[in-house]
Scaffold this active site. Sequence first.
Site, PDB file in Angstrom:
ATOM      1  CB  THR A 207      47.822  39.688  33.213  1.00 35.43           C
ATOM      2  OG1 THR A 207      48.273  38.162  32.493  1.00 35.43           O
ATOM      3  CG2 THR A 207      48.678  40.638  32.698  1.00 35.43           C
ATOM      4  CG  ASN A 209      43.780  34.570  30.115  1.00 37.48           C
ATOM      5  OD1 ASN A 209      42.739  34.985  29.568  1.00 37.48           O
ATOM      6  ND2 ASN A 209      44.615  33.723  29.462  1.00 37.48           N
ATOM      7  CD  GLU A 257      47.174  37.606  28.870  1.00 32.03           C
ATOM      8  OE1 GLU A 257      47.771  37.068  29.448  1.00 32.03           O
ATOM      9  OE2 GLU A 257      47.715  38.208  27.870  1.00 32.03           O
TER      10      GLU A 257
END
Length: 309
Positions: A207, A209, A257
Site C-alpha cells: 500500500t 501510505n 493506505e
Amino acid sequence: MDIIHLTYPEQPTEDPAVIALGFFDGVHLGHQRVLQTAIEKSRELNLPVAVMTFDPHPKQVLGNGTEQILYITPLDRKLEKMAQLGIDRVYVIEFTVAFSELSPQDFVDHYLIAAGARHIVAGFDYSYGRFGAGKMATLDFHSRGRFDHTTVSEHQADDEKVSSTRIRRLLADGAVAEAALLLGEPYQTKGIVIHGDARGRQIGFPTANIRPEFAYVIPKLGVYATFVHLEDGRKFPAMTNIGRRPTFYETGEVSIETHLLAFDEDLYGQELKLEWMAYLRDERAFDGIESLKTQLAQDKIHAMQALTV
C-alpha cells in the site's frame, strides 16, 4: 481564467462584469446552478463573467480556535472547476478579521461597485457584511442603483437541499457515491506518499501510505473502491483503507493506505489524487494474518466490481 487575489484594504480595479458571489466549497450542483445563471446573464449582457469568493473559511478566522475547519475542495480545485465551467475571472479575497468588520454597505461599495459589477448573482441564502447583516433582499438598497441582481432559489435533489453541509454529512457516513451525485463528480483528495511500516507488502498487498496535504473532509473509517491518479497522469483502480489498522494496533492514528491494483512501482514522495468511488465495508480487527489476507482478496474482487474493471 484570470485570478485576482486581494487582501483588505486592497480593492479591485473597475472592470465591468456579471459577478457571482459565494464561498463555493465543493462547487456542487447547487453552486453550479448559481454559476451557470451568471454565465447565462453575462451572455445576455455581453459582459465577462466573474466570481467573487473568499479564502479561508470565515469560521477559520472568526472561530474560537477549538474546531478544525475541514473543506470539501481546496482553493486550487475550486478554481479548476470554475475554469471548466467557463468563468472568465475570479476575485479571491483573503478573509481576515478586518475584512469581516466591513459593513454591508462598505462591502458593496469597496468590492462590488469598485469591481464594476453590472449584475450580481448569488444563492437565496447568501449574506454579506459584518455579522452577515446584508442579505439578497437588501442588495437593491446597498447597490445604490449601480447594478441589478438575480437571486437563485434552493436547488434540491431527492427533496433535500443540495449543500456543502449535506455533502459533508454523506462523507462522514461513507456515502461517497451519493456525495458524487451532488458534486457532479467523484469526491477527490490529494496527498503525499510517505513511508509506513511496510506491513502491506509483507502480506502481499503493498500500500501507499498517503498523508493529505490539506484539511480535507475525510470519509468515515472503512474500505473503499477508489481510482488513483499519479503525477505522470496515469490512472489506476485501487482499494483504499481509512483507519487505525486494529488487527495490528490497539490504538493508533488514522491513516489512509491505498493498494493500486495491477501496479508495482515505487511511489514514495509522489503526490497522488484519489477519487472515492464506492464504500465497501467497515474497518475491523481480524484474528490473524491469514483471515486478513482472505478478506483483502475479497475486497479486491469487490473493488474491481465497483470500478467495473
